[in-house]
Enzyme design. Structure first.
Site, PDB file in Angstrom:
ATOM      1  CB  CYS A   8      88.627  11.924  42.426  1.00 31.47           C
ATOM      2  SG  CYS A   8      87.658  11.978  40.770  1.00 31.47           S
ATOM      3  CG  ASP A 124      93.922  17.640  38.061  1.00 32.62           C
ATOM      4  OD1 ASP A 124      95.688  17.586  38.478  1.00 32.62           O
ATOM      5  OD2 ASP A 124      93.908  16.981  37.444  1.00 32.62           O
TER       6      ASP A 124
END
Ligand SMILES: O=C(O)c1ccccc1N[C@@H]1O[C@H](COP(=O)(O)O)[C@@H](O)[C@H]1O
Length: 205
Positions: A8, A124
């Site tokens: 990412c 996350d």
């Protein structure tokens, strides 16, 4: 199927080409203007990616029109949403053919009633000062419990690196992993040796 691997926070066509050649399953592009990793969806839309490698747009509390605009210009396959309110809903009919992934921290179990709306979940870490790309690990013990109890595929993110990803996968047993700052030299600039080491660690049998 093996572990799904997403890299990412890609910010340049040069990084994109080198990362694609290393064979991850997905490539992430930050669509939150406050991030140092923000990249204009129109730029992403001009960049080619290998067939089958998913293009993921990453958003923070987006509106439907923001999602639609970015999805069109960035040619995304997946929209990953962070920090949306508890009962956030979207009109899935407007986004046919796209997967929607919801980012959560492992304490957000109370979102369960709206989970059916999403195709995947991404765990996350939580930081009150910013969103995502923090390099902080989330609670792997809680993440492991969620992976066992939630039927949908879960990606583990937050503070992963070439050094700790094998241990994280062994403990949490997620469907996939997602990394950003753990494979960078600075925000938005990827270190190819680290990306390669990360993917190799994920592909180890
Ligand atoms: O990376 C960012 O700047 C970002 C901004 C807004 C939302 C999400 C963002 N990144 C996501 O955060 C995870 C974890 O990052 P890290 O590996 O701990 O640095 C990353 O996988 C992105 O999906």
């Amino acid at each position: 199927m093996g572990l799904f691997v997403k890299i990412c926070g890609i910010c340049s066509e040069g990084d994109l080409g080198q990362i694609s050649a290393l064979g991850p399953d997905a490539l992430g592009f930050i669509q939150w203007p406050k991030s140092k990793r923000y990249i204009d969806p129109k730029a992403v839309g001009r960049w080619e990616t290998p067939e089958g490698m998913k293009r993921v747009g990453v958003f923070v509390c987006p509106t439907e029109s923001e999602l639609a605009h970015a999805a069109q210009y960035g040619r995304f396959d997946v929209l990953q949403v962070h920090r949306v309110p508890d009962h956030w809903k979207m009109d899935r009919d407007l986004f046919q053919g796209l997967e929607i992934w919801r980012a959560l921290n492992p304490d957000e179990l109370y979102h369960a009633e709206s989970w059916f709306e999403f195709d995947r979940f991404l765990l996350d870490s939580y930081d009150s000062r910013t969103v995502g790309g923090t390099g902080k690990t989330c609670d792997w013990g809680k993440a492991k419990t969620l992976v066992k109890s939630v039927e949908k595929p879960i990606l583990l993110a937050g503070g992963l690196s070439p050094e700790n990803v094998e241990a994280a996968v062994a403990e949490v047993k997620p469907w996939g992993v997602d990394v950003s700052s753990g494979v960078e030299t600075e925000p938005g600039v990827k270190d190819m040796a680290k990306v390669e080491a990360f993917i190799a660690a994920c592909r180890k049998k």
